[in-house]
Design a protein around this motif. Structure first.
Motif, mmCIF file in Angstrom:
data_model
loop_
_atom_site.group_PDB
_atom_site.id
_atom_site.type_symbol
_atom_site.label_atom_id
_atom_site.label_comp_id
_atom_site.label_asym_id
_atom_site.label_seq_id
_atom_site.Cartn_x
_atom_site.Cartn_y
_atom_site.Cartn_z
ATOM 1 N N GLY A 51 -69.335 -21.839 9.088
ATOM 2 C CA GLY A 51 -70.374 -21.131 8.342
ATOM 3 C C GLY A 51 -69.845 -19.975 7.529
ATOM 4 O O GLY A 51 -70.531 -18.965 7.352
ATOM 5 N N ARG A 74 -70.599 -28.532 2.409
ATOM 6 C CA ARG A 74 -72.033 -28.286 2.594
ATOM 7 C C ARG A 74 -72.617 -29.209 3.667
ATOM 8 O O ARG A 74 -73.476 -28.798 4.449
ATOM 9 N N ALA A 77 -71.524 -27.799 7.006
ATOM 10 C CA ALA A 77 -72.287 -26.588 7.318
ATOM 11 C C ALA A 77 -73.668 -26.946 7.855
ATOM 12 O O ALA A 77 -74.120 -26.387 8.867
ATOM 13 N N ALA A 78 -74.339 -27.879 7.190
ATOM 14 C CA ALA A 78 -75.674 -28.281 7.634
ATOM 15 C C ALA A 78 -75.628 -28.899 9.024
ATOM 16 O O ALA A 78 -76.486 -28.614 9.879
ATOM 17 N N GLU A 79 -74.625 -29.738 9.282
ATOM 18 C CA GLU A 79 -74.509 -30.383 10.595
ATOM 19 C C GLU A 79 -74.217 -29.376 11.695
ATOM 20 O O GLU A 79 -74.558 -29.608 12.862
ATOM 21 N N GLY A 81 -75.539 -26.434 11.763
ATOM 22 C CA GLY A 81 -76.700 -25.560 11.897
ATOM 23 C C GLY A 81 -76.760 -24.404 10.929
ATOM 24 O O GLY A 81 -77.592 -23.512 11.075
ATOM 25 N N HIS A 82 -75.895 -24.402 9.921
ATOM 26 C CA HIS A 82 -75.910 -23.357 8.899
ATOM 27 C C HIS A 82 -76.688 -23.836 7.676
ATOM 28 O O HIS A 82 -76.773 -25.043 7.417
ATOM 29 N N ASP A 83 -77.240 -22.912 6.935
ATOM 30 C CA ASP A 83 -77.958 -23.246 5.712
ATOM 31 C C ASP A 83 -76.963 -23.287 4.560
ATOM 32 O O ASP A 83 -76.456 -22.241 4.145
ATOM 33 N N PRO A 84 -76.662 -24.461 4.010
ATOM 34 C CA PRO A 84 -75.683 -24.532 2.922
ATOM 35 C C PRO A 84 -76.049 -23.677 1.717
ATOM 36 O O PRO A 84 -75.156 -23.208 0.997
ATOM 37 N N ALA A 85 -77.335 -23.462 1.509
ATOM 38 C CA ALA A 85 -77.767 -22.683 0.346
ATOM 39 C C ALA A 85 -77.333 -21.228 0.439
ATOM 40 O O ALA A 85 -77.295 -20.526 -0.576
ATOM 41 N N THR A 86 -77.015 -20.755 1.636
ATOM 42 C CA THR A 86 -76.619 -19.353 1.801
ATOM 43 C C THR A 86 -75.102 -19.191 1.806
ATOM 44 O O THR A 86 -74.612 -18.064 1.921
ATOM 45 N N THR A 208 -75.596 -30.183 -4.958
ATOM 46 C CA THR A 208 -75.412 -30.853 -3.667
ATOM 47 C C THR A 208 -73.934 -31.031 -3.396
ATOM 48 O O THR A 208 -73.115 -30.882 -4.293
#
Length: 208
Positions: A51, A74, A77-79, A81-86, A208
Motif C-alpha cells: 500500500g 493497482r 493493492a486492491a487485493e 485491501g488498499h484503495d488504488p485510487a489513493t 485502470t
C-alpha cells in the motif's frame, strides 16, 4: 516506526525495542515513502501489497511496455485491501528541453551518449549511438528531449498510459553547460508544467 510514537519490536540483528519513543515525529501523519520498482511484476506486486506509492524509472525502451506494471500494482493493492485510487504513481524519465526539437537533440546527445556508454561498459551494453538516441525521441520513445511542445505531448502520452500523479524529469544526464540546463529548467517551469497541469486537470477519464 511510521505509524506509532511508541514501538515494541524484536528482530534478529539488534536488541529489542520496548515501548521506545520515536522522536522527532514526522511532520506528516505518514512519512511519504515511495517504492522504486525494478521493472519486474514481482516488484509492482510488492509495492501494491504494502500500500505504498510506486515510482517507475523509464530510461530506455518504450514506455508502453511498463504500463502493465501500473495495472499489476493497482490490482495487488486492491487485493491487499488498499484503495488504488489513493495510491500515487510516479514516472521518472530522462529529458532535456530547448527552443526547438533539433537544438535540444544536438545539445544533449554528446553528454547523454558519454554517460550511457560509460554505464554500458560497466553493465555490458553497447555504446549509445546517435541512431539509438534518435529512436528514443519518437513520440512513444523513452527520452523526453525536444521543444516544450514535444515534451508536453510525451508527458501527456505517458499520463494516458499510467495515470501518474507525479512526474520527475532528470535534465543533467552528463555535465551539460550551465546556461543550457537553466534554459531547460526555465522552459519546463514556465511552459511545460503549466500546460501539463491544465491538460490533466481537464481530463476526468478513469485510469485502470
Amino acid at each position: 516506526l511510521r505509524e506509532a510514537e511508541l514501538v515494541t519490536w524484536s528482530g534478529r540483528h539488534r536488541p529489542p525495542l520496548e515501548n521506545a519513543g520515536i522522536y522527532p515525529r514526522p511532520q506528516q501523519t505518514q512519512i511519504p515513502i515511495w517504492i522504486a520498482v525494478g521493472g519486474t511484476p514481482q516488484s509492482a506486486v510488492r509495492a501494491g501489497t504494502l500500500g505504498l506509492p510506486m515510482a517507475i524509472a523509464i530510461i530506455g525502451g518504450m514506455p508502453e511496455r511498463f504500463a502493465q506494471l501500473a495495472h499489476i500494482y493497482r490490482v495487488a493493492a486492491a487485493e491487499a485491501g488498499h484503495d488504488p485510487a489513493t495510491l500515487p504513481i510516479s514516472i521518472n524519465s530522462h529529458g532535456f528541453i530547448a527552443d526547438t526539437d533539433q537544438l535540444a537533440a544536438d545539445q544533449s546527445f554528446p553528454f547523454f551518449s558519454e554517460v550511457m556508454s560509460r554505464i554500458g561498459r560497466e553493465r555490458g551494453w553497447p555504446p549509445t549511438t546517435r541512431a539509438d538516441f534518435n529512436a528514443q525521441l519518437d513520440p512513444t520513445g523513452a527520452l523526453l528531449v525536444g521543444s516544450p511542445q514535444r515534451v508536453i505531448d510525451k508527458i501527456l502520452y505517458e499520463h494516458s498510459l499510467f495515470g501518474m500523479t507525479r512526474f520527475l524529469i532528470q535534465f543533467s544526464v552528463g555535465t551539460l553547460p550551465h546556461d543550457q540546463i537553466m534554459r531547460s529548467i526555465e522552459l519546463f517551469g514556465t511552459v511545460v508544467a503549466p500546460a501539463v497541469r491544465n491538460a490533466v486537470a481537464n481530463d476526468v477519464s478513469p485510469r485502470t
